[in-house]
Design a protein around this motif. Structure first.
Motif, PDB file in Angstrom:
ATOM      1  N   VAL A 151       0.849  -1.187   0.000  1.00 44.63           N
ATOM      2  CA  VAL A 151       0.000   0.000   0.000  1.00 44.63           C
ATOM      3  C   VAL A 151       0.884   1.236   0.000  1.00 44.63           C
ATOM      4  O   VAL A 151       1.794   1.365   0.828  1.00 44.63           O
ATOM      5  N   LEU A 152       0.618   2.139  -0.933  1.00 46.50           N
ATOM      6  CA  LEU A 152       1.375   3.386  -1.040  1.00 46.50           C
ATOM      7  C   LEU A 152       0.548   4.517  -0.456  1.00 46.50           C
ATOM      8  O   LEU A 152      -0.504   4.874  -0.999  1.00 46.50           O
ATOM      9  N   GLY A 153       0.998   5.074   0.645  1.00 47.12           N
ATOM     10  CA  GLY A 153       0.300   6.184   1.273  1.00 47.12           C
ATOM     11  C   GLY A 153       0.721   7.525   0.694  1.00 47.12           C
ATOM     12  O   GLY A 153       1.565   7.616  -0.199  1.00 47.12           O
ATOM     13  N   LYS A 154       0.137   8.579   1.218  1.00 49.50           N
ATOM     14  CA  LYS A 154       0.397   9.941   0.753  1.00 49.50           C
ATOM     15  C   LYS A 154       1.884  10.270   0.837  1.00 49.50           C
ATOM     16  O   LYS A 154       2.559   9.939   1.801  1.00 49.50           O
ATOM     17  N   ASN A 183      -4.831   7.105   6.798  1.00 53.63           N
ATOM     18  CA  ASN A 183      -5.654   7.494   7.945  1.00 53.63           C
ATOM     19  C   ASN A 183      -7.047   6.877   7.881  1.00 53.63           C
ATOM     20  O   ASN A 183      -7.737   6.774   8.905  1.00 53.63           O
ATOM     21  N   GLU A 184      -7.458   6.449   6.692  1.00 56.17           N
ATOM     22  CA  GLU A 184      -8.734   5.752   6.541  1.00 56.17           C
ATOM     23  C   GLU A 184      -8.544   4.242   6.485  1.00 56.17           C
ATOM     24  O   GLU A 184      -9.339   3.483   7.052  1.00 56.17           O
ATOM     25  N   GLN A 230       0.337  11.033  12.548  1.00 53.18           N
ATOM     26  CA  GLN A 230      -1.026  10.501  12.402  1.00 53.18           C
ATOM     27  C   GLN A 230      -1.005   8.997  12.181  1.00 53.18           C
ATOM     28  O   GLN A 230      -1.817   8.259  12.753  1.00 53.18           O
ATOM     29  N   VAL A 231      -0.086   8.536  11.342  1.00 52.58           N
ATOM     30  CA  VAL A 231      -0.004   7.103  11.065  1.00 52.58           C
ATOM     31  C   VAL A 231       0.587   6.359  12.253  1.00 52.58           C
ATOM     32  O   VAL A 231       0.142   5.260  12.611  1.00 52.58           O
TER      33      VAL A 231
END
Length: 279
Positions: A151-154, A183-184, A230-231
Protein backbone atom coordinates in the motif's frame (compact mmCIF):
# COMPACT_ATOMS: atom_id res chain seq x y z
CA UNK A 1 3.27 -12.50 -37.16
CA UNK A 2 0.19 -11.11 -35.43
CA UNK A 3 -0.31 -7.39 -34.72
CA UNK A 4 2.91 -6.22 -36.45
CA UNK A 5 2.40 -2.57 -37.38
CA UNK A 6 4.14 -0.26 -39.82
CA UNK A 7 7.52 1.36 -39.17
CA UNK A 8 7.75 4.68 -37.29
CA UNK A 9 10.96 6.58 -37.90
CA UNK A 10 10.26 10.13 -36.74
CA UNK A 11 10.34 11.17 -33.10
CA UNK A 12 7.83 13.87 -34.11
CA UNK A 13 5.21 11.28 -35.02
CA UNK A 14 1.96 12.04 -33.10
CA UNK A 15 1.86 8.53 -31.67
CA UNK A 16 5.41 8.86 -30.40
CA UNK A 17 4.63 12.22 -28.82
CA UNK A 18 1.76 10.62 -26.90
CA UNK A 19 4.03 7.84 -25.70
CA UNK A 20 6.73 10.29 -24.58
CA UNK A 21 4.20 12.22 -22.50
CA UNK A 22 3.88 9.14 -20.29
CA UNK A 23 7.25 10.06 -18.79
CA UNK A 24 5.25 12.74 -16.94
CA UNK A 25 3.17 11.58 -13.95
CA UNK A 26 0.14 13.76 -14.77
CA UNK A 27 -0.17 12.14 -18.20
CA UNK A 28 0.25 8.66 -16.74
CA UNK A 29 -2.59 9.39 -14.34
CA UNK A 30 -4.79 10.96 -17.00
CA UNK A 31 -4.29 8.19 -19.56
CA UNK A 32 -4.01 5.30 -17.05
CA UNK A 33 -0.94 4.10 -18.93
CA UNK A 34 2.79 3.87 -18.27
CA UNK A 35 6.04 2.91 -20.03
CA UNK A 36 8.13 -0.21 -19.55
CA UNK A 37 11.71 0.08 -20.75
CA UNK A 38 13.97 -2.82 -21.62
CA UNK A 39 13.95 -6.51 -22.47
CA UNK A 40 13.52 -7.80 -18.92
CA UNK A 41 10.54 -5.66 -17.96
CA UNK A 42 8.72 -6.22 -21.23
CA UNK A 43 9.22 -9.98 -20.93
CA UNK A 44 8.06 -9.98 -17.30
CA UNK A 45 4.89 -8.11 -18.27
CA UNK A 46 4.18 -10.50 -21.12
CA UNK A 47 4.80 -13.55 -18.91
CA UNK A 48 2.45 -12.18 -16.25
CA UNK A 49 -0.28 -11.44 -18.80
CA UNK A 50 -0.20 -7.73 -18.00
CA UNK A 51 -2.27 -5.67 -20.49
CA UNK A 52 0.04 -4.00 -23.01
CA UNK A 53 -1.19 -1.64 -25.69
CA UNK A 54 1.95 -1.63 -27.82
CA UNK A 55 5.55 -2.82 -27.89
CA UNK A 56 7.98 -0.60 -29.83
CA UNK A 57 11.33 -2.05 -30.85
CA UNK A 58 14.39 -0.85 -32.74
CA UNK A 59 14.00 -2.63 -36.06
CA UNK A 60 17.74 -2.80 -36.71
CA UNK A 61 18.76 -4.10 -33.30
CA UNK A 62 17.72 -7.72 -33.65
CA UNK A 63 15.95 -7.57 -30.28
CA UNK A 64 12.73 -8.92 -31.79
CA UNK A 65 14.33 -12.36 -31.97
CA UNK A 66 14.02 -12.61 -28.18
CA UNK A 67 10.23 -12.18 -28.40
CA UNK A 68 9.24 -14.56 -31.20
CA UNK A 69 7.28 -16.73 -28.77
CA UNK A 70 5.01 -13.78 -27.98
CA UNK A 71 4.25 -12.76 -31.58
CA UNK A 72 4.02 -16.09 -33.37
CA UNK A 73 0.31 -15.74 -34.02
CA UNK A 74 -0.79 -18.15 -31.30
CA UNK A 75 -1.51 -15.61 -28.61
CA UNK A 76 -4.79 -13.76 -28.94
CA UNK A 77 -5.43 -10.13 -28.06
CA UNK A 78 -1.79 -9.21 -27.58
CA UNK A 79 -0.15 -5.82 -28.06
CA UNK A 80 0.72 -4.22 -31.37
CA UNK A 81 4.40 -4.74 -32.22
CA UNK A 82 5.80 -1.60 -33.83
CA UNK A 83 9.23 -1.28 -35.47
CA UNK A 84 10.74 2.13 -34.72
CA UNK A 85 13.97 4.07 -35.15
CA UNK A 86 16.60 4.60 -32.41
CA UNK A 87 15.41 8.23 -32.26
CA UNK A 88 11.94 7.08 -31.21
CA UNK A 89 13.43 4.81 -28.55
CA UNK A 90 15.46 7.73 -27.19
CA UNK A 91 12.44 10.05 -27.19
CA UNK A 92 10.51 7.66 -24.96
CA UNK A 93 13.27 6.85 -22.49
CA UNK A 94 14.62 8.48 -19.34
CA UNK A 95 17.99 6.73 -19.56
CA UNK A 96 20.96 7.99 -21.53
CA UNK A 97 21.59 4.65 -23.24
CA UNK A 98 18.16 3.03 -23.56
CA UNK A 99 17.59 -0.59 -24.47
CA UNK A 100 16.12 -1.16 -27.95
CA UNK A 101 12.58 -1.97 -26.79
CA UNK A 102 9.81 -0.47 -24.66
CA UNK A 103 6.14 -1.13 -24.07
CA UNK A 104 3.10 1.01 -23.43
CA UNK A 105 1.30 -0.68 -20.55
CA UNK A 106 -2.19 -0.14 -19.19
CA UNK A 107 -2.70 0.47 -15.50
CA UNK A 108 -4.65 -2.42 -14.05
CA UNK A 109 -7.14 -1.70 -11.24
CA UNK A 110 -5.75 -3.18 -8.00
CA UNK A 111 -7.79 -5.77 -6.14
CA UNK A 112 -8.73 -4.45 -2.71
CA UNK A 113 -9.71 -7.98 -1.73
CA UNK A 114 -5.99 -8.76 -1.58
CA UNK A 115 -5.88 -6.64 1.58
CA UNK A 116 -8.58 -8.42 3.54
CA UNK A 117 -9.30 -11.68 1.73
CA UNK A 118 -6.36 -13.73 3.02
CA UNK A 119 -6.20 -15.59 6.33
CA UNK A 120 -2.48 -14.87 6.78
CA UNK A 121 -2.26 -11.53 5.03
CA UNK A 122 1.08 -9.74 4.90
CA UNK A 123 1.01 -6.16 3.63
CA UNK A 124 3.82 -3.60 3.36
CA UNK A 125 2.50 -0.09 3.99
CA UNK A 126 4.59 2.88 2.83
CA UNK A 127 4.04 6.25 4.49
CA UNK A 128 5.83 8.98 2.55
CA UNK A 129 8.70 6.85 1.21
CA UNK A 130 9.96 9.28 -1.40
CA UNK A 131 12.86 7.57 -3.14
CA UNK A 132 11.70 5.61 -6.22
CA UNK A 133 14.51 3.10 -5.74
CA UNK A 134 13.39 2.36 -2.19
CA UNK A 135 9.75 1.97 -3.23
CA UNK A 136 10.67 -0.34 -6.10
CA UNK A 137 12.94 -2.44 -3.89
CA UNK A 138 10.22 -2.85 -1.26
CA UNK A 139 7.75 -3.96 -3.94
CA UNK A 140 10.34 -6.47 -5.15
CA UNK A 141 10.94 -7.80 -1.61
CA UNK A 142 7.19 -7.99 -0.98
CA UNK A 143 6.67 -10.09 -4.09
CA UNK A 144 9.64 -12.33 -3.27
CA UNK A 145 8.58 -12.94 0.33
CA UNK A 146 5.00 -13.85 -0.53
CA UNK A 147 3.36 -10.65 0.73
CA UNK A 148 -0.24 -10.21 -0.37
CA UNK A 149 -0.05 -6.49 -1.19
CA UNK A 150 1.82 -3.21 -0.94
CA UNK A 151 0.00 0.00 0.00
CA UNK A 152 1.37 3.39 -1.04
CA UNK A 153 0.30 6.18 1.27
CA UNK A 154 0.40 9.94 0.75
CA UNK A 155 3.78 11.36 -0.23
CA UNK A 156 5.13 8.04 -1.49
CA UNK A 157 6.92 7.93 -4.86
CA UNK A 158 4.80 7.07 -7.88
CA UNK A 159 4.81 3.33 -8.62
CA UNK A 160 4.82 4.08 -12.35
CA UNK A 161 7.81 6.41 -12.29
CA UNK A 162 10.36 4.78 -14.63
CA UNK A 163 12.92 4.69 -11.80
CA UNK A 164 10.47 2.91 -9.49
CA UNK A 165 9.53 0.43 -12.20
CA UNK A 166 13.16 -0.39 -12.92
CA UNK A 167 13.80 -0.97 -9.21
CA UNK A 168 10.93 -3.47 -9.01
CA UNK A 169 12.63 -5.63 -11.67
CA UNK A 170 9.19 -6.74 -12.82
CA UNK A 171 7.87 -7.57 -9.34
CA UNK A 172 5.03 -5.05 -9.75
CA UNK A 173 3.41 -7.66 -12.01
CA UNK A 174 3.51 -10.26 -9.21
CA UNK A 175 2.01 -8.48 -6.19
CA UNK A 176 -0.95 -6.12 -5.84
CA UNK A 177 0.04 -2.49 -5.24
CA UNK A 178 -2.58 0.02 -4.15
CA UNK A 179 -2.67 3.73 -3.34
CA UNK A 180 -4.71 4.70 -0.28
CA UNK A 181 -5.28 7.23 2.49
CA UNK A 182 -3.62 5.51 5.43
CA UNK A 183 -5.65 7.49 7.95
CA UNK A 184 -8.73 5.75 6.54
CA UNK A 185 -7.30 2.36 5.58
CA UNK A 186 -5.35 1.49 8.74
CA UNK A 187 -8.38 1.86 11.06
CA UNK A 188 -10.31 -0.40 8.68
CA UNK A 189 -7.52 -2.98 8.93
CA UNK A 190 -7.58 -2.79 12.72
CA UNK A 191 -11.35 -3.31 12.74
CA UNK A 192 -10.73 -6.48 10.73
CA UNK A 193 -8.45 -7.74 13.49
CA UNK A 194 -5.23 -7.15 11.55
CA UNK A 195 -2.09 -6.31 13.55
CA UNK A 196 -0.35 -3.10 12.47
CA UNK A 197 3.37 -2.98 13.24
CA UNK A 198 6.16 -0.51 12.66
CA UNK A 199 9.87 -0.20 13.35
CA UNK A 200 11.60 2.02 15.88
CA UNK A 201 15.12 2.31 17.25
CA UNK A 202 13.49 2.92 20.64
CA UNK A 203 11.39 -0.27 20.56
CA UNK A 204 12.12 -2.92 23.17
CA UNK A 205 10.80 -5.93 21.22
CA UNK A 206 13.01 -7.58 18.59
CA UNK A 207 11.47 -8.31 15.20
CA UNK A 208 12.52 -11.92 15.79
CA UNK A 209 10.28 -12.06 18.88
CA UNK A 210 7.28 -10.60 17.10
CA UNK A 211 4.52 -13.00 16.03
CA UNK A 212 4.06 -12.85 12.25
CA UNK A 213 1.91 -16.01 12.17
CA UNK A 214 -1.26 -13.95 11.71
CA UNK A 215 -2.44 -11.16 9.45
CA UNK A 216 0.08 -8.33 9.81
CA UNK A 217 0.56 -4.99 8.10
CA UNK A 218 4.07 -3.53 8.32
CA UNK A 219 4.36 0.26 8.20
CA UNK A 220 7.51 1.93 6.87
CA UNK A 221 8.05 5.68 6.93
CA UNK A 222 9.87 8.47 5.17
CA UNK A 223 13.64 8.13 4.71
CA UNK A 224 14.37 11.22 6.82
CA UNK A 225 11.45 11.77 9.18
CA UNK A 226 10.03 8.29 9.56
CA UNK A 227 6.34 7.54 10.00
CA UNK A 228 4.04 10.55 10.29
CA UNK A 229 2.49 11.29 13.69
CA UNK A 230 -1.03 10.50 12.40
CA UNK A 231 0.00 7.10 11.06
CA UNK A 232 2.22 6.30 14.06
CA UNK A 233 -0.81 6.74 16.31
CA UNK A 234 -2.46 3.86 14.42
CA UNK A 235 0.46 1.44 14.89
CA UNK A 236 -0.16 -1.29 17.48
CA UNK A 237 3.43 -2.39 18.07
CA UNK A 238 6.91 -1.19 17.16
CA UNK A 239 9.81 -3.59 16.79
CA UNK A 240 13.54 -3.13 16.43
CA UNK A 241 15.91 -4.96 14.09
CA UNK A 242 18.85 -6.06 16.30
CA UNK A 243 22.26 -4.98 15.00
CA UNK A 244 25.34 -6.54 16.55
CA UNK A 245 27.64 -4.51 14.33
CA UNK A 246 28.14 -0.76 14.20
CA UNK A 247 25.64 1.20 12.11
CA UNK A 248 23.27 3.97 13.05
CA UNK A 249 20.29 2.47 11.20
CA UNK A 250 19.19 0.60 8.11
CA UNK A 251 17.89 2.04 4.87
CA UNK A 252 14.07 1.78 4.74
CA UNK A 253 14.17 -0.73 1.88
CA UNK A 254 16.67 -2.89 3.78
CA UNK A 255 14.57 -2.75 6.94
CA UNK A 256 11.44 -3.69 5.01
CA UNK A 257 13.25 -6.63 3.42
CA UNK A 258 14.46 -7.94 6.79
CA UNK A 259 10.95 -7.83 8.28
CA UNK A 260 9.20 -9.28 5.24
CA UNK A 261 11.56 -12.24 5.12
CA UNK A 262 11.35 -12.79 8.87
CA UNK A 263 7.58 -12.99 8.38
CA UNK A 264 8.14 -15.50 5.57
CA UNK A 265 10.47 -17.57 7.79
CA UNK A 266 7.98 -17.77 10.66
CA UNK A 267 5.13 -18.66 8.33
CA UNK A 268 7.15 -21.40 6.63
CA UNK A 269 7.84 -22.98 10.02
CA UNK A 270 4.21 -22.51 11.07
CA UNK A 271 2.94 -24.26 7.93
CA UNK A 272 5.70 -26.93 8.04
CA UNK A 273 7.31 -25.75 4.84
CA UNK A 274 10.99 -26.50 5.19
CA UNK A 275 12.22 -25.31 1.81
CA UNK A 276 11.34 -22.84 -0.90
CA UNK A 277 12.65 -21.82 -4.32
CA UNK A 278 15.79 -19.70 -4.25
CA UNK A 279 17.21 -17.19 -6.69
Amino acid sequence: MRNLDGYIGSASNPRVKEWAKLLDRKYREREAKFLLEGVHLVKEALEAGWPLEAVAFDEGSGVLGEFEAYIDGERQGGPHWIPVSPEVIMKCSETGTPQPIFAVALKRPPRKESLFGTELGLVAVLDGVQDPGNVGTIVRSAAASGATAVVLGKGTADLYNPKTIRATMGALFRVDVLEADLNELLPEAKREGIAVAGTSLQASKSCYEYDFRRSVWLVFGNEGSGVSAQVDALVDDNVIIPMTGRAESLNVAMAATVLLFEAQRQRMVYTNKTSCPTT
